[in-house]
Enzyme design. Sequence first.
Site, PDB file in Angstrom:
ATOM      1  N   LYS A   1       0.881  -1.177   0.000  1.00 55.78           N
ATOM      2  CA  LYS A   1       0.000   0.000   0.000  1.00 55.78           C
ATOM      3  C   LYS A   1       0.912   1.219   0.000  1.00 55.78           C
ATOM      4  CE  LYS A   1      -1.852   2.958   2.022  1.00 55.78           C
ATOM      5  NZ  LYS A   1      -1.641   4.392   1.708  1.00 55.78           N
TER       6      LYS A   1
ATOM      7  N   THR B   1       1.174   6.853  13.331  1.00 56.25           N
ATOM      8  CA  THR B   1       0.651   5.857  12.389  1.00 56.25           C
ATOM      9  C   THR B   1       1.273   4.494  12.679  1.00 56.25           C
ATOM     10  OG1 THR B   1       0.183   7.542  10.736  1.00 56.25           O
ATOM     11  CG2 THR B   1       0.384   5.290   9.935  1.00 56.25           C
TER      12      THR B   1
ATOM     13  N   GLU C   1       9.862   1.541  11.054  1.00 55.51           N
ATOM     14  CA  GLU C   1      10.903   2.562  10.886  1.00 55.51           C
ATOM     15  C   GLU C   1      10.205   3.901  10.964  1.00 55.51           C
ATOM     16  OE1 GLU C   1      12.550   5.370   9.787  1.00 55.51           O
ATOM     17  OE2 GLU C   1      12.995   4.642   7.751  1.00 55.51           O
TER      18      GLU C   1
ATOM     19  N   CYS D   1      13.900  10.284   6.677  1.00 57.11           N
ATOM     20  CA  CYS D   1      13.828   9.776   8.065  1.00 57.11           C
ATOM     21  C   CYS D   1      15.153   9.961   8.770  1.00 57.11           C
ATOM     22  CB  CYS D   1      13.379   8.320   8.101  1.00 57.11           C
ATOM     23  SG  CYS D   1      13.737   7.387   6.630  1.00 57.11           S
TER      24      CYS D   1
ATOM     25  N   GLU E   1      10.447  15.878  15.175  1.00 64.31           N
ATOM     26  CA  GLU E   1      10.813  15.724  13.768  1.00 64.31           C
ATOM     27  C   GLU E   1      10.017  16.740  12.949  1.00 64.31           C
ATOM     28  OE1 GLU E   1       9.570  12.089  11.626  1.00 64.31           O
ATOM     29  OE2 GLU E   1      11.667  11.907  11.008  1.00 64.31           O
TER      30      GLU E   1
HETATM   31  P1  NAI Z   1       1.970   8.646   7.759  1.00 59.43           P
HETATM   32  O1  NAI Z   1       2.922   7.900   8.632  1.00 59.43           O
HETATM   33  O2  NAI Z   1       0.581   8.788   8.267  1.00 59.43           O
HETATM   34  O3  NAI Z   1       1.897   7.950   6.298  1.00 59.43           O
HETATM   35  C1  NAI Z   1       2.766   6.945   5.840  1.00 59.43           C
HETATM   36  C2  NAI Z   1       1.992   5.809   5.221  1.00 59.43           C
HETATM   37  O4  NAI Z   1       1.100   5.263   6.181  1.00 59.43           O
HETATM   38  C3  NAI Z   1       1.124   6.178   4.014  1.00 59.43           C
HETATM   39  O5  NAI Z   1       1.160   5.119   3.086  1.00 59.43           O
HETATM   40  C4  NAI Z   1      -0.255   6.282   4.629  1.00 59.43           C
HETATM   41  O6  NAI Z   1      -1.291   6.072   3.697  1.00 59.43           O
HETATM   42  C5  NAI Z   1      -0.227   5.174   5.642  1.00 59.43           C
HETATM   43  N1  NAI Z   1      -1.186   5.299   6.745  1.00 59.43           N
HETATM   44  C6  NAI Z   1      -1.669   6.427   7.313  1.00 59.43           C
HETATM   45  N2  NAI Z   1      -2.536   6.129   8.303  1.00 59.43           N
HETATM   46  C7  NAI Z   1      -2.623   4.781   8.362  1.00 59.43           C
HETATM   47  C8  NAI Z   1      -3.348   3.861   9.179  1.00 59.43           C
HETATM   48  N3  NAI Z   1      -4.156   4.267  10.140  1.00 59.43           N
HETATM   49  N4  NAI Z   1      -3.176   2.537   8.963  1.00 59.43           N
HETATM   50  C9  NAI Z   1      -2.332   2.088   8.019  1.00 59.43           C
HETATM   51  N5  NAI Z   1      -1.639   2.915   7.205  1.00 59.43           N
HETATM   52  C10 NAI Z   1      -1.765   4.240   7.382  1.00 59.43           C
HETATM   53  O7  NAI Z   1       2.645  10.039   7.469  1.00 59.43           O
HETATM   54  P2  NAI Z   1       2.016  11.419   6.913  1.00 59.43           P
HETATM   55  O8  NAI Z   1       0.764  11.713   7.637  1.00 59.43           O
HETATM   56  O9  NAI Z   1       1.966  11.377   5.445  1.00 59.43           O
HETATM   57  O10 NAI Z   1       3.144  12.467   7.357  1.00 59.43           O
HETATM   58  C11 NAI Z   1       3.145  13.040   8.665  1.00 59.43           C
HETATM   59  C12 NAI Z   1       4.528  13.015   9.278  1.00 59.43           C
HETATM   60  O11 NAI Z   1       5.030  11.695   9.318  1.00 59.43           O
HETATM   61  C13 NAI Z   1       5.606  13.767   8.538  1.00 59.43           C
HETATM   62  O12 NAI Z   1       5.578  15.126   8.827  1.00 59.43           O
HETATM   63  C14 NAI Z   1       6.849  13.102   9.044  1.00 59.43           C
HETATM   64  O13 NAI Z   1       7.258  13.669  10.272  1.00 59.43           O
HETATM   65  C15 NAI Z   1       6.447  11.680   9.265  1.00 59.43           C
HETATM   66  N6  NAI Z   1       6.896  10.794   8.173  1.00 59.43           N
HETATM   67  C16 NAI Z   1       8.038  10.077   8.353  1.00 59.43           C
HETATM   68  C17 NAI Z   1       8.528   9.277   7.338  1.00 59.43           C
HETATM   69  C18 NAI Z   1       9.787   8.496   7.506  1.00 59.43           C
HETATM   70  O14 NAI Z   1      10.434   8.153   6.526  1.00 59.43           O
HETATM   71  N7  NAI Z   1      10.181   8.152   8.719  1.00 59.43           N
HETATM   72  C19 NAI Z   1       7.859   9.181   6.047  1.00 59.43           C
HETATM   73  C20 NAI Z   1       6.624   9.929   5.969  1.00 59.43           C
HETATM   74  C21 NAI Z   1       6.183  10.715   7.003  1.00 59.43           C
END
Ligand code: NAI
Length: 491
Positions: free
Chosen positions: A185, A242, A260, A294, A393
């Site tokens: 996904k 998440t 991660e 990250c 972050e």
């Molecule tokens: P997110 O962690 O919510 O999204 C990442 C993935 O998780 C996407 O594919 C999303 O569709 C999925 N997701 C979201 N809610 C979910 C749920 N309840 N169950 C299963 N899958 C779910 O991140 P978002 O909201 O796009 O970004 C917010 C913050 O997250 C950013 O500002 C950043 O700080 C952090 N982030 C960190 C990343 C990393 O590489 N460590 C990557 C992306 C975001």
Amino acid sequence: MGTPHSRTVAEGIAFMNLIDGQPADALSGERIDVLCPSDGKVFASIPASGTADVDRAVKVAHKAFEDGPWSRMPAVERGRCLTRLSQLVEKHGDELAALESRDTGKPARQGKADVTATMRYYEFYGGAGDKIHGDTIPFLDGYTALTLREPHGVVAGIIPWNYPMQILARVAGAALAMGNTLVVKPAEDASLTTIRIAQLALEAGIPSGVFNVITGYGRDAGAALSAHPLVDYVTFTGSPPTGTAIQQAAAVNNRGVTMELGGKSPQIVFADADLDAALPILVNAIIQNGGQTCSAGSRVLVERPVYKRIAEGLAERFSKLVAGPHDADLDLGALINARQRDRVAGMVAAAREAGVQVLAEGSIAPDAPAGGFYQAPVLFGSVDPLATIAQEEVFGPVLTVFPFDDEADAIRLANGTDFGLVAGVWTKDGARQHRVAKKVRAGQVFVNGYGAGGGIELPFGGFKKSGHGREKGFEALYDMSATKTIVFNHG
Ligand code: NAI
Ligand code: MG
């Protein structure tokens, strides 16, 4: 970009899920607009999949796992498929790089770098899967005991938007090498290269049903996938909240997870370091991909005697940084979406209001489209290590720099956040390099360098709130499999 797995409609290219080797719309027929962050304009759409689509994809992956041949194929043959996939990524490299940059807003050279890393992942795992083996264990007289490494079954990969193609490759490379089947996904903001790579996987000889992709929102498709009873293992990269939600969903079925969850990674600069060598690397570690990394080095800790020199050197460089459209290939691109831009801008405004000193700001290219999601880089100096901007972050082009007094102080400050993903240590003193590297709580420590972006071979993952489990390198193959112990009583 038109492929058999998409169709062109008035709103642009309509991309499809890939289930059992076939393109599929969401059963509801609902779609999500795909925007280019550089101008905010819609150029494509993806299916808004829901619970029923997830159920279909997981059942297909489960059947593919149970029926074979993938899960029973000799590891070397699976490896050959992954090697062919690496070659196909190379062949289609220009298309994939352009698609990734358009979908995420990242500068063109970063899209190309992501293709190179993606090729390396499939190449590495193509050659690694047949080098993983179990043990024979000295046991009681009359017995022979041995272990096998077995695949989990269906692996669910929930992928973020910052490095979609690379993060998919580290998940899919390791999971497929060990004989698992996959339901991926990708993030709703960056799904396109995932769909293309899954098509190329078919072309590489990976059988239908082994590598399935469903696009959609996290709260719908992502949540349903994490909780599905036929999913055997979940791997996730993204935000800590998440990650918690996904672990809770997977816990209902008592499934294993790899998490991660980002960081607030320190770069520790001692007075004896080669400061000229360090400066450009310190800047790149936060500016690469607009800070949406990250492993971004988002806190620079400097030994007091050289603090002024480093702060001035960073400020000089920050003031020259320019954000602009991906095809202009400037220092950084737009951020992924309006929400992320507003989040970063909000954290910057709050820090300013709290009186944190701004040492320098970059700029946005004057000809950057008004609809793009741009944020100019900001360097904050003499930051209180406990300030929000130095603890949370940001996931944007925002760097904090502050002084420390001695080695013990440096270690205390480096470890003084909830995170523990990566760290950098800059010093010429060999004994200190070893001491500090051992005392810093981080999954990767770089001495006199910083480069978590590459390093396909290097195990990667966090301590503390940065998560658990390890990806990349051989270690990922252990996360993507389970040990079975077999004991023969032969008298
Ligand atoms: P997110 O962690 O919510 O999204 C990442 C993935 O998780 C996407 O594919 C999303 O569709 C999925 N997701 C979201 N809610 C979910 C749920 N309840 N169950 C299963 N899958 C779910 O991140 P978002 O909201 O796009 O970004 C917010 C913050 O997250 C950013 O500002 C950043 O700080 C952090 N982030 C960190 C990343 C990393 O590489 N460590 C990557 C992306 C975001
Ligand atoms: Mg996009």
